[in-house]
Design a protein around this motif. Structure first.
Motif, PDB file in Angstrom:
ATOM      1  N   ALA A 128      10.554  63.165 -10.663  1.00 41.69           N
ATOM      2  CA  ALA A 128      10.696  64.776 -10.774  1.00 41.69           C
ATOM      3  C   ALA A 128       9.247  65.231 -10.358  1.00 41.69           C
ATOM      4  O   ALA A 128       8.233  64.637 -10.444  1.00 41.69           O
ATOM      5  N   ALA A 129       9.437  66.839 -10.313  1.00 41.09           N
ATOM      6  CA  ALA A 129       8.467  67.403  -9.715  1.00 41.09           C
ATOM      7  C   ALA A 129       6.910  67.304 -10.806  1.00 41.09           C
ATOM      8  O   ALA A 129       6.949  67.222 -11.855  1.00 41.09           O
ATOM      9  N   ALA A 173       9.720  65.355 -15.229  1.00 41.98           N
ATOM     10  CA  ALA A 173       8.644  66.462 -14.378  1.00 41.98           C
ATOM     11  C   ALA A 173       7.399  66.297 -15.295  1.00 41.98           C
ATOM     12  O   ALA A 173       7.302  66.418 -16.382  1.00 41.98           O
ATOM     13  N   ARG A 174       6.218  66.481 -14.451  1.00 42.99           N
ATOM     14  CA  ARG A 174       4.850  66.627 -14.843  1.00 42.99           C
ATOM     15  C   ARG A 174       4.351  65.466 -15.688  1.00 42.99           C
ATOM     16  O   ARG A 174       3.675  65.394 -16.597  1.00 42.99           O
TER      17      ARG A 174
END
Length: 193
Positions: A145-146, A164-165
Motif C-alpha cells: 500500500a501507499a 500504508a506507510r
C-alpha cells in the motif's frame, strides 16, 4: 580507545570508500545515464494507458517484464536491468524502485503510489561507508500500500498485504496483513469472494 584506533588496517583496506569515489562501475553509470535520458524523453511523459510502450522500453534496457504489466509513467526505476516483474503486476506513479540489486515482483502484485523499494544501503561501521546491495523478493498476489518502505534483502510472502506507510525491515509471511513501523504481521488475509 579513540575512534581511529577502533578500525584495523584490514578494515580500512577492504572497505570500499564510497565517499571518495563511485560505488558502481563506469559501465553501470553510463547505462544509467542513457536510461535516464531515454526515460525523460520517452517514458516519463507518456499517456498513462501506454503500458505496452513503457514495457517495451524497459525490456530494451534489460528488465524482465511479464505480460500485461502496468508500469505508470511517473514510477522511478533506478536500473531496469535489475527489475523482474511477473505477469499482470503493476507499479504506480510516484513509486521508487531503487534497483541497485535485483528486485523481483511476483504475479498480480500491486506496488501502490509512493512506495519505496530500496535494494541498497551503506555499511555505517566503516569510515568509507561502503555500499551494500541485497536483492528483494516480493511474492505473487501481494499488495504494498501507499508510501510503504521496503528495506534491502527483504522477502514478502505470497498474498501478503503491507499497510500504508509501513517500514518493512524483515521478511513478511505469506497471506498475512502486515503493518507498522517496524512492520509486523497483524492478521490472516482472507478473500471474501
Amino acid at each position: 580507545m579513540s575512534t581511529t584506533q577502533k578500525f584495523t588496517k584490514i578494515d580500512l583496506l577492504t572497505a570500499r570508500n564510497s565517499l571518495n569515489g563511485p560505488s558502481f562501475s563506469f559501465k553501470n553509470r553510463v547505462g544509467r545515464l542513457i536510461w535516464w535520458l531515454v526515460c525523460l524523453l520517452f517514458f516519463r511523459y507518456t499517456p498513462k494507458n501506454f503500458h505496452v510502450w513503457r514495457r517495451a522500453i524497459l525490456r530494451l534496457f534489460g528488465a524482465q517484464i511479464g505480460r500485461k504489466c502496468h508500469i505508470y509513467p511517473k514510477a522511478r526505476i533506478w536500473a531496469p536491468w535489475n527489475l523482474k516483474m511477473e505477469d499482470e503486476s503493476s507499479i504506480a506513479d510516484g513509486s521508487i524502485i531503487y534497483s541497485q540489486d535485483l528486485i523481483h515482483i511476483g504475479f498480480r502484485t500491486i506496488i501502490s503510489q509512493g512506495v519505496h523499494i530500496c535494494a541498497g544501503t551503506h555499511d555505517h561501521r566503516y569510515r568509507g561507508f561502503p555500499l551494500i546491495t541485497k536483492p528483494i523478493y516480493i511474492g505473487d498476489w501481494v499488495w504494498i500500500a501507499a508510501e510503504a518502505f521496503i528495506h534491502p534483502g527483504v522477502s514478502i510472502g505470497d498474498g501478503c498485504v503491507i499497510g500504508a506507510r509501513s517500514v518493512v525491515t524483515k521478511n513478511m509471511p505469506k497471506w498475512m496483513v502486515c503493518s507498522g513501523f517496524p512492520c509486523e504481521p497483524l492478521k490472516p488475509r482472507i478473500f471474501l469472494d
